[in-house]
Design a protein around this motif. Structure first.
Motif, PDB file in Angstrom:
ATOM      1  N   VAL A 136      31.452  40.836 131.668  1.00 44.17           N
ATOM      2  CA  VAL A 136      31.849  41.110 132.872  1.00 44.17           C
ATOM      3  C   VAL A 136      32.011  42.633 133.163  1.00 44.17           C
ATOM      4  CG1 VAL A 136      34.023  40.794 134.326  1.00 44.17           C
ATOM      5  CG2 VAL A 136      33.693  39.058 132.598  1.00 44.17           C
ATOM      6  N   ASN A 137      31.531  43.057 134.399  1.00 42.50           N
ATOM      7  CA  ASN A 137      31.259  44.442 135.014  1.00 42.50           C
ATOM      8  C   ASN A 137      31.111  45.396 134.021  1.00 42.50           C
ATOM      9  OD1 ASN A 137      32.438  43.611 137.363  1.00 42.50           O
ATOM     10  ND2 ASN A 137      34.626  44.054 136.795  1.00 42.50           N
ATOM     11  N   GLY A 138      29.919  45.309 133.324  1.00 51.46           N
ATOM     12  CA  GLY A 138      29.098  46.017 132.153  1.00 51.46           C
ATOM     13  C   GLY A 138      29.854  46.100 130.793  1.00 51.46           C
ATOM     14  N   HIS A 139      30.735  45.330 130.580  1.00 52.52           N
ATOM     15  CA  HIS A 139      31.255  45.323 129.112  1.00 52.52           C
ATOM     16  C   HIS A 139      31.663  43.756 128.795  1.00 52.52           C
ATOM     17  CE1 HIS A 139      35.314  45.239 130.458  1.00 52.52           C
ATOM     18  NE2 HIS A 139      35.089  46.198 131.382  1.00 52.52           N
ATOM     19  N   PHE A 140      31.847  43.538 127.412  1.00 50.74           N
ATOM     20  CA  PHE A 140      32.301  42.415 127.141  1.00 50.74           C
ATOM     21  C   PHE A 140      33.734  42.134 127.393  1.00 50.74           C
ATOM     22  CE2 PHE A 140      28.272  42.428 125.097  1.00 50.74           C
ATOM     23  CZ  PHE A 140      27.831  41.082 125.230  1.00 50.74           C
ATOM     24  N   ALA A 141      34.355  40.936 127.659  1.00 54.02           N
ATOM     25  CA  ALA A 141      35.929  40.667 127.888  1.00 54.02           C
ATOM     26  C   ALA A 141      36.256  39.582 127.368  1.00 54.02           C
ATOM     27  CB  ALA A 141      35.991  40.787 129.435  1.00 54.02           C
ATOM     28  N   ALA A 142      37.392  39.647 126.650  1.00 56.19           N
ATOM     29  CA  ALA A 142      37.975  38.467 125.865  1.00 56.19           C
ATOM     30  C   ALA A 142      38.590  37.348 127.047  1.00 56.19           C
ATOM     31  CB  ALA A 142      39.093  38.838 124.974  1.00 56.19           C
ATOM     32  N   PRO A 143      38.352  36.424 126.827  1.00 56.94           N
ATOM     33  CA  PRO A 143      38.893  35.102 127.896  1.00 56.94           C
ATOM     34  C   PRO A 143      40.489  35.134 128.129  1.00 56.94           C
ATOM     35  CG  PRO A 143      38.340  34.152 125.999  1.00 56.94           C
ATOM     36  CD  PRO A 143      37.896  35.397 125.560  1.00 56.94           C
ATOM     37  N   TYR A 144      41.177  36.239 127.589  1.00 60.08           N
ATOM     38  CA  TYR A 144      42.602  36.543 127.513  1.00 60.08           C
ATOM     39  C   TYR A 144      42.874  37.964 127.714  1.00 60.08           C
ATOM     40  CZ  TYR A 144      42.452  37.610 122.716  1.00 60.08           C
ATOM     41  OH  TYR A 144      42.215  38.150 121.490  1.00 60.08           O
ATOM     42  N   VAL A 145      44.076  37.937 128.356  1.00 61.68           N
ATOM     43  CA  VAL A 145      44.764  39.424 128.204  1.00 61.68           C
ATOM     44  C   VAL A 145      46.336  39.326 127.888  1.00 61.68           C
ATOM     45  CG1 VAL A 145      45.235  41.421 129.757  1.00 61.68           C
ATOM     46  CG2 VAL A 145      43.311  40.268 129.808  1.00 61.68           C
ATOM     47  N   CYS A 146      46.741  40.064 126.810  1.00 66.33           N
ATOM     48  CA  CYS A 146      48.082  40.072 126.396  1.00 66.33           C
ATOM     49  C   CYS A 146      49.102  41.205 127.061  1.00 66.33           C
ATOM     50  CB  CYS A 146      48.117  40.262 124.863  1.00 66.33           C
ATOM     51  SG  CYS A 146      47.491  38.951 123.829  1.00 66.33           S
ATOM     52  N   GLY A 147      49.895  40.739 128.004  1.00 64.67           N
ATOM     53  CA  GLY A 147      50.731  41.608 128.767  1.00 64.67           C
ATOM     54  C   GLY A 147      52.025  41.955 127.686  1.00 64.67           C
ATOM     55  N   LYS A 148      52.879  42.501 128.346  1.00 66.98           N
ATOM     56  CA  LYS A 148      54.159  42.938 127.320  1.00 66.98           C
ATOM     57  C   LYS A 148      54.898  41.630 127.312  1.00 66.98           C
ATOM     58  CE  LYS A 148      54.415  47.550 129.109  1.00 66.98           C
ATOM     59  NZ  LYS A 148      54.540  48.256 127.842  1.00 66.98           N
ATOM     60  N   THR A 149      55.031  40.718 128.333  1.00 68.50           N
ATOM     61  CA  THR A 149      55.789  39.601 127.957  1.00 68.50           C
ATOM     62  C   THR A 149      54.947  38.101 128.391  1.00 68.50           C
ATOM     63  OG1 THR A 149      56.616  39.408 130.460  1.00 68.50           O
ATOM     64  CG2 THR A 149      57.910  40.430 128.680  1.00 68.50           C
ATOM     65  N   LYS A 150      53.761  38.253 128.556  1.00 72.94           N
ATOM     66  CA  LYS A 150      52.793  37.011 129.032  1.00 72.94           C
ATOM     67  C   LYS A 150      51.663  37.177 128.406  1.00 72.94           C
ATOM     68  CE  LYS A 150      55.207  35.758 133.274  1.00 72.94           C
ATOM     69  NZ  LYS A 150      55.142  35.712 134.791  1.00 72.94           N
ATOM     70  N   VAL A 151      50.969  35.979 128.088  1.00 70.37           N
ATOM     71  CA  VAL A 151      49.536  35.988 127.865  1.00 70.37           C
ATOM     72  C   VAL A 151      48.798  35.362 129.147  1.00 70.37           C
ATOM     73  CG1 VAL A 151      47.656  34.958 126.358  1.00 70.37           C
ATOM     74  CG2 VAL A 151      49.843  35.750 125.376  1.00 70.37           C
ATOM     75  N   LEU A 152      47.811  36.111 129.658  1.00 76.43           N
ATOM     76  CA  LEU A 152      46.979  35.761 130.894  1.00 76.43           C
ATOM     77  C   LEU A 152      45.798  35.137 130.452  1.00 76.43           C
ATOM     78  CD1 LEU A 152      48.302  38.702 133.069  1.00 76.43           C
ATOM     79  CD2 LEU A 152      49.116  36.369 132.938  1.00 76.43           C
ATOM     80  N   PHE A 153      45.390  34.270 130.882  1.00 72.79           N
ATOM     81  CA  PHE A 153      43.994  33.539 130.693  1.00 72.79           C
ATOM     82  C   PHE A 153      43.063  33.626 131.683  1.00 72.79           C
ATOM     83  CE2 PHE A 153      46.953  31.132 127.611  1.00 72.79           C
ATOM     84  CZ  PHE A 153      46.348  31.551 126.488  1.00 72.79           C
ATOM     85  N   ARG A 154      41.742  34.002 131.334  1.00 73.07           N
ATOM     86  CA  ARG A 154      40.731  33.957 132.227  1.00 73.07           C
ATOM     87  C   ARG A 154      40.577  32.434 132.632  1.00 73.07           C
ATOM     88  NH1 ARG A 154      39.555  39.276 132.956  1.00 73.07           N
ATOM     89  NH2 ARG A 154      39.390  40.487 131.178  1.00 73.07           N
TER      90      ARG A 154
END
Length: 136
Positions: free
Chosen positions: A22-40
């Motif tokens: 994605v946008n020129g680099h590899f991105a994991a299908p999730y992102v860990c926030g401070k209190t939540k986990v966000l999924f693509r």
């Protein structure tokens, strides 16, 4: 390890071959926030489909175990019933054999009394006559 690190480690194992470019680099299908986990998009569906497949496999194992347990119980009950039936049959056969032997013994006894009874009575009469002669 802290909670965020544990979650990141767990999710990296679950999604190890699911990275997207994605946008020129590899991105994991999730992102860990401070209190939540966000999924693509698509990541949560993949986790849920994996979970449902694991549940189906576990349910199949559980069902197999429960069915096997029930069948073992039925087999034990049937085996006990067969043992009881066999025991009753053996008792009936032994009783029938005993009654047959008793009947044969009675027949032999009656035959002996019929054939040897007069002889015995004659011997007793002769013996009584001898005793009378000897006492007189």
């Amino acid at each position: 390890l802290e909670c965020e690190e544990k979650v990141a480690l767990l999710l990296s194992e679950l999604f190890k071959d699911s990275e997207r470019f994605v946008n020129g680099h590899f991105a994991a299908p999730y992102v860990c926030g401070k209190t939540k986990v966000l999924f693509r998009s698509g990541a949560l569906e993949r986790l849920e489909s994996d979970r449902s497949a694991m549940r189906a496999a576990n349910i199949a194992k559980l069902h197999t175990s429960a069915t096997a347990l029930a069948q073992r119980y039925r087999f034990r009950m049937m085996k006990r019933a067969v043992v009881k039936i066999q025991a009753l049959w053996r008792v009936q056969m032994a009783r029938r054999s005993y009654l047959h032997r008793m009947e044969a013994a009675v027949i032999v006894y009656c035959w002996m009394m019929r054939n040897f009874g007069p002889i015995r009575r004659r011997k007793i009469r002769e013996n009584d006559a001898c005793i009378k002669i000897q006492t007189a």
